[in-house]
Design a protein around this motif. Structure first.
Motif: not given
Length: 113
Positions: A69-77
């Protein structure tokens, strides 16, 4: 983490004991920033370190199973496919091939997406 290119297209990136037991670490291979990620089942994955939604380091994000998860906006990969599994990202990130030899982690970079 240091890098050492081999004749097989793989680069030695680190030792397993240099990785967190579960989580991500930043590495640079041939000038490209990647996240080396160990999941709770002990598997090691490698993906591009930059979120496709914003210029943010994914290695600083949280790990949930096989999703980073990207810590800034919450996108997950998804670490296996690079596909975004949660908004706001809609563009995948590159996934790279990992090979473990003894205690050493080797990565072969894929073509950029």
């Amino acid at each position: 983490m240091s890098e050492q290119l081999t004749d097989t297209g793989f680069t030695r990136v680190c030792r397993l004991d240099e990785l967190p037991p579960v989580g991500a670490a930043l590495a640079e291979i041939e000038g490209r920033r990647v996240s080396i990620v160990r999941t709770d089942d002990g598997a090691v994955h490698c993906v591009d370190d930059t979120c496709s939604h914003a210029n943010v380091s994914l290695s600083e994000g949280e790990l949930d199973g096989c999703q980073l998860e990207c810590w800034l906006h919450g996108s997950r990969f998804d670490l296996r496919t690079g596909e975004p599994t949660g908004p706001p990202a809609i563009t995948p990130i590159a996934v790279h091939t990992v090979r473990i030899e003894g205690d050493d982690v080797f990565v072969a970079l894929s073509e950029e997406i």
